[in-house]
Design a protein around this motif. Structure first.
Motif, PDB file in Angstrom:
ATOM      1  N   VAL A 103     -39.158  -3.212  26.869  1.00 29.87           N
ATOM      2  CA  VAL A 103     -38.260  -3.495  25.748  1.00 29.87           C
ATOM      3  C   VAL A 103     -38.176  -2.273  24.829  1.00 29.87           C
ATOM      4  O   VAL A 103     -37.084  -1.887  24.391  1.00 29.87           O
ATOM      5  CB  VAL A 103     -38.720  -4.754  24.968  1.00 29.87           C
ATOM      6  CG1 VAL A 103     -37.920  -4.933  23.688  1.00 29.87           C
ATOM      7  CG2 VAL A 103     -38.601  -5.993  25.850  1.00 29.87           C
ATOM      8  N   THR A 104     -39.312  -1.638  24.573  1.00 37.35           N
ATOM      9  CA  THR A 104     -39.315  -0.430  23.747  1.00 37.35           C
ATOM     10  C   THR A 104     -38.490   0.676  24.398  1.00 37.35           C
ATOM     11  O   THR A 104     -37.724   1.373  23.725  1.00 37.35           O
ATOM     12  CB  THR A 104     -40.758   0.042  23.492  1.00 37.35           C
ATOM     13  OG1 THR A 104     -41.513  -1.027  22.906  1.00 37.35           O
ATOM     14  CG2 THR A 104     -40.793   1.238  22.561  1.00 37.35           C
ATOM     15  N   MET A 105     -38.618   0.822  25.705  1.00 42.97           N
ATOM     16  CA  MET A 105     -37.850   1.828  26.441  1.00 42.97           C
ATOM     17  C   MET A 105     -36.348   1.569  26.316  1.00 42.97           C
ATOM     18  O   MET A 105     -35.578   2.478  25.985  1.00 42.97           O
ATOM     19  CB  MET A 105     -38.254   1.816  27.921  1.00 42.97           C
ATOM     20  CG  MET A 105     -37.446   2.762  28.784  1.00 42.97           C
ATOM     21  SD  MET A 105     -37.697   2.486  30.557  1.00 42.97           S
ATOM     22  CE  MET A 105     -36.867   0.916  30.799  1.00 42.97           C
ATOM     23  N   VAL A 106     -35.934   0.332  26.575  1.00 44.68           N
ATOM     24  CA  VAL A 106     -34.510  -0.008  26.512  1.00 44.68           C
ATOM     25  C   VAL A 106     -33.970   0.212  25.099  1.00 44.68           C
ATOM     26  O   VAL A 106     -32.895   0.809  24.914  1.00 44.68           O
ATOM     27  CB  VAL A 106     -34.273  -1.463  26.985  1.00 44.68           C
ATOM     28  CG1 VAL A 106     -32.861  -1.932  26.660  1.00 44.68           C
ATOM     29  CG2 VAL A 106     -34.558  -1.586  28.471  1.00 44.68           C
ATOM     30  N   LEU A 107     -34.708  -0.235  24.102  1.00 45.80           N
ATOM     31  CA  LEU A 107     -34.259  -0.042  22.718  1.00 45.80           C
ATOM     32  C   LEU A 107     -34.198   1.442  22.361  1.00 45.80           C
ATOM     33  O   LEU A 107     -33.314   1.871  21.610  1.00 45.80           O
ATOM     34  CB  LEU A 107     -35.180  -0.785  21.742  1.00 45.80           C
ATOM     35  CG  LEU A 107     -35.042  -2.296  21.691  1.00 45.80           C
ATOM     36  CD1 LEU A 107     -36.116  -2.907  20.795  1.00 45.80           C
ATOM     37  CD2 LEU A 107     -33.654  -2.702  21.213  1.00 45.80           C
ATOM     38  N   SER A 108     -35.134   2.230  22.883  1.00 43.77           N
ATOM     39  CA  SER A 108     -35.135   3.670  22.600  1.00 43.77           C
ATOM     40  C   SER A 108     -33.905   4.351  23.189  1.00 43.77           C
ATOM     41  O   SER A 108     -33.247   5.158  22.517  1.00 43.77           O
ATOM     42  CB  SER A 108     -36.411   4.325  23.135  1.00 43.77           C
ATOM     43  OG  SER A 108     -37.546   3.821  22.483  1.00 43.77           O
ATOM     44  N   TRP A 109     -33.593   4.036  24.455  1.00 46.43           N
ATOM     45  CA  TRP A 109     -32.396   4.629  25.073  1.00 46.43           C
ATOM     46  C   TRP A 109     -31.131   4.139  24.372  1.00 46.43           C
ATOM     47  O   TRP A 109     -30.198   4.916  24.136  1.00 46.43           O
ATOM     48  CB  TRP A 109     -32.335   4.328  26.561  1.00 46.43           C
ATOM     49  CG  TRP A 109     -33.259   5.179  27.372  1.00 46.43           C
ATOM     50  CD1 TRP A 109     -34.288   4.766  28.160  1.00 46.43           C
ATOM     51  CD2 TRP A 109     -33.244   6.617  27.483  1.00 46.43           C
ATOM     52  NE1 TRP A 109     -34.917   5.849  28.740  1.00 46.43           N
ATOM     53  CE2 TRP A 109     -34.290   7.000  28.344  1.00 46.43           C
ATOM     54  CE3 TRP A 109     -32.447   7.620  26.918  1.00 46.43           C
ATOM     55  CZ2 TRP A 109     -34.563   8.325  28.665  1.00 46.43           C
ATOM     56  CZ3 TRP A 109     -32.713   8.948  27.236  1.00 46.43           C
ATOM     57  CH2 TRP A 109     -33.759   9.292  28.102  1.00 46.43           C
ATOM     58  N   TRP A 110     -31.086   2.860  24.051  1.00 48.48           N
ATOM     59  CA  TRP A 110     -29.943   2.294  23.334  1.00 48.48           C
ATOM     60  C   TRP A 110     -29.803   2.984  21.976  1.00 48.48           C
ATOM     61  O   TRP A 110     -28.707   3.362  21.556  1.00 48.48           O
ATOM     62  CB  TRP A 110     -30.133   0.796  23.195  1.00 48.48           C
ATOM     63  CG  TRP A 110     -29.036   0.034  22.505  1.00 48.48           C
ATOM     64  CD1 TRP A 110     -27.787   0.478  22.167  1.00 48.48           C
ATOM     65  CD2 TRP A 110     -29.102  -1.318  22.078  1.00 48.48           C
ATOM     66  NE1 TRP A 110     -27.074  -0.514  21.548  1.00 48.48           N
ATOM     67  CE2 TRP A 110     -27.860  -1.637  21.484  1.00 48.48           C
ATOM     68  CE3 TRP A 110     -30.082  -2.303  22.137  1.00 48.48           C
ATOM     69  CZ2 TRP A 110     -27.583  -2.891  20.943  1.00 48.48           C
ATOM     70  CZ3 TRP A 110     -29.805  -3.553  21.614  1.00 48.48           C
ATOM     71  CH2 TRP A 110     -28.574  -3.840  21.028  1.00 48.48           C
ATOM     72  N   GLY A 111     -30.931   3.167  21.306  1.00 47.47           N
ATOM     73  CA  GLY A 111     -30.924   3.845  20.006  1.00 47.47           C
ATOM     74  C   GLY A 111     -30.449   5.283  20.118  1.00 47.47           C
ATOM     75  O   GLY A 111     -29.680   5.767  19.272  1.00 47.47           O
TER      76      GLY A 111
END
Length: 164
Positions: free
Chosen positions: A74-82
């Motif tokens: 989840v942190t990875m996905v949010l980081s790329w999305w961010g």
């Protein structure tokens, strides 16, 4: 230049979490052993009074490890999305760029909470990981907490109308 720095730092965090997730899924057993030994408390000081906290069931070990991997994903996905959101707002007015920080702030907060709660609080203090010479991840957890915190502090700085 400050906007570009913020974008690059958030992208670096996304890359870090991508590699963490890759490592934890392609070399599952390495970090699973870490989680297993921390939960079993089998390398803490002999005779310590906290051994009643030990979890010896492989079901608990797998549950903890899967939850850590999910947290990292989840942190990875949010980081790329961010990072993508920041990239999209890079040349936009300051108000839009500052608003684009919402998702990466969520990613950084989630990442910091993982290192502070899962590793430094639950692992190090509840399961007495600090007593282990073999299975002690406190230094790495602290390092990651600080790195993510520094990126967050930089990201939080308000941006003016200066474009990248």
């Amino acid at each position: 230049m400050a906007r570009l720095a913020k974008l690059l730092l958030v992208s670096a965090v996304a890359l870090f979490y991508t590699l963490v997730v890759l490592n934890n899924t392609t070399d599952f057993d390495s970090n699973y052993q870490f989680v297993r030994h921390v939960l079993m408390m089998d390398s803490t000081f002999p005779g310590n009074k906290g051994m009643w906290r030990a979890m010896t069931s492989p079901l608990w070990h797998l549950s903890f490890y899967f939850s850590i991997i999910a947290w990292e994903m989840v942190t990875m996905v949010l980081s790329w999305w961010g990072a993508a959101t920041l990239l999209g707002a890079l040349r936009k007015p300051a108000k839009e760029f500052n608003a684009a920080k919402r998702i990466p702030m969520m990613a950084l907060t989630l990442g910091m909470l993982m290192w502070l709660v899962a590793f430094l609080t639950v692992g190090a203090e509840w399961f007495l990981m600090w007593q282990s010479h073999s299975w002690n991840g406190q230094e790495a957890a602290f390092r990651m907490f600080v790195v993510l915190g520094m990126v967050m502090l930089i990201l939080m700085q308000p941006d003016g109308e200066e474009l990248i």
